[in-house]
Design a protein around this motif. Structure first.
Motif, PDB file in Angstrom:
ATOM      1  N   GLY A  40       0.980   6.417   0.192  1.00 45.05           N
ATOM      2  CA  GLY A  40       1.058   6.608  -1.251  1.00 45.05           C
ATOM      3  C   GLY A  40       1.619   7.952  -1.654  1.00 45.05           C
ATOM      4  N   ASN A  41       1.681   8.921  -0.736  1.00 44.67           N
ATOM      5  CA  ASN A  41       2.335  10.190  -1.037  1.00 44.67           C
ATOM      6  C   ASN A  41       3.844   9.978  -1.152  1.00 44.67           C
ATOM      7  OD1 ASN A  41       0.286  12.511  -0.889  1.00 44.67           O
ATOM      8  ND2 ASN A  41      -0.184  11.362   0.984  1.00 44.67           N
ATOM      9  N   GLN A  44       5.356  11.292   3.162  1.00 45.78           N
ATOM     10  CA  GLN A  44       4.242  11.033   4.062  1.00 45.78           C
ATOM     11  C   GLN A  44       4.542  11.657   5.417  1.00 45.78           C
ATOM     12  OE1 GLN A  44       3.181   6.908   4.463  1.00 45.78           O
ATOM     13  NE2 GLN A  44       1.395   7.331   5.758  1.00 45.78           N
TER      14      GLN A  44
END
Length: 354
Positions: A40-41, A44
């Motif tokens: 979700g970053n 990542q």
């Protein structure tokens, strides 16, 4: 304003980022950017030493701010280790280091400047927006103070637009920059901008002082501000943003203040002392321990040297003041910076016509 982050991990074999990987975010995606290990970053990072949400990048107007989120193994910016939960302004080309990852940050038109020619159209469109006013260029962006922490954290900027104008920072509603902080004096500090000294901040005899980059100013003392300087007054922390001045300093070097007249006339310890210093003068008048007139010419030379140096006790000839404003090299650079986008606009328009 687009953002490009180039991520590389040259240390860990098998990591997806052993070869540089680009993450390009368009204008609507750059309000808040997260980097960390968790899904979700926006970026990542697979290494287990990276925190789930390690850092956050927020946009404030035309500026971007890096926030360490209290990560376990810390964050570095341009090889400088940041304190936990620190906040720093970002500039194009800055390198964010998280464990073994190095992330190069670029924004605006620079986000489209890569080795590939496929981004030429995007660069041209970005420059057209600059010329037509869709995106503010550095030339049109005045220096400003951005509140990083305190009562106005995240929602307050103080632009410094006028030349030769005093901007008072304080608790009083009559200040140009009013800050609702009980630890700030009614008229705490004064910020001033002029073409010779740039932007300066002066402590206005405040109760709790003005701190710049960890150094507290003396009462009523003044200090020149440089891009990304950090100012603390009371419990309010601000960063000074002046990307145009930073770009000039990177190209031509920072201008240093002119030396004091005494420094230009400095001599070795055995030279002619100032008239107002009797003890050194008496020392010069004492004969040397070993008399020099073994050769007949030496007394004449010594006498001639004293005669020649005697007038130097007078006030030094005033030097012309250092030139102010832009020098010829800076004018050429400014002309190129303004001219290239206009030329690109004309080329793109001609291509669209044919």
């Amino acid at each position: 304003m687009a953002v490009r982050m180039t991520v590389v991990n040259p240390v860990d074999p098998g990591d997806p980022h052993t070869t540089p990987q680009d993450v390009l975010l368009e204008d609507h995606e750059t309000g808040e950017i997260f980097i960390g290990r968790a899904p979700g970053n926006h970026v990542q990072l697979a290494n287990s030493a990276v925190s789930g949400q390690h850092v956050r990048i927020t946009r404030q107007g035309e500026d971007f701010v890096l926030h360490d989120l209290g990560s376990r193994n810390g964050t570095s910016l341009n090889s400088e280790r940041l304190p936990a939960r620190a906040q720093k302004l970002l500039r194009n080309g800055d390198r964010i280091q998280i464990v073994n990852y190095v992330i190069t940050f670029k924004s605006g038109a620079a986000a489209y400047q890569t080795e590939s020619t496929e981004n030429t159209t995007m660069i041209a469109l970005s420059m057209i927006k600059n010329v037509l006013g869709g995106v503010t260029s550095h030339e049109d962006t005045p220096p400003k103070l951005i509140v990083m922490d305190g009562p106005h954290h995240g929602d307050r900027e103080f632009p410094i637009k006028g030349m030769y104008t005093d901007y008072t920072i304080g608790r009083s509603p009559h200040c140009e920059f009013t800050v609702h902080d009980e630890n700030i004096s009614r008229e705490h500090a004064v910020v001033r901008r002029d073409p010779t000294n740039g932007v300066t901040i002066r402590d206005n005899g405040s109760r709790n002082g003005v701190i710049v980059n960890g150094d507290r100013l003396r009462a009523n003392a003044e200090r020149r501000l440089r891009d990304r300087d950090e100012i603390t007054i009371g419990t309010t922390k601000m960063s000074f943003s002046d990307p145009m001045a930073a770009e000039f300093e990177e190209k031509f070097g920072a201008e240093e203040p002119a030396p004091a007249p005494a420094a230009s006339g400095s001599r070795p310890s055995g030279g002619i002392p100032k008239p107002s210093s009797p003890p050194p003068k008496a020392e010069v008048e004492q004969p040397p321990p070993a008399p020099a007139p073994v050769v007949p010419e030496k007394p004449k030379e010594a006498a001639q040297t004293e005669a020649e140096e005697a007038p130097s006790t007078e006030a030094p000839t005033p030097q012309p003041p250092p030139p102010t404003g832009l020098n010829s090299t800076q004018k050429i650079f400014l002309a190129v910076v303004v001219g290239i986008p206009v030329l690109i606009v004309l080329i793109v328009l001609l291509m669209m016509m044919f």
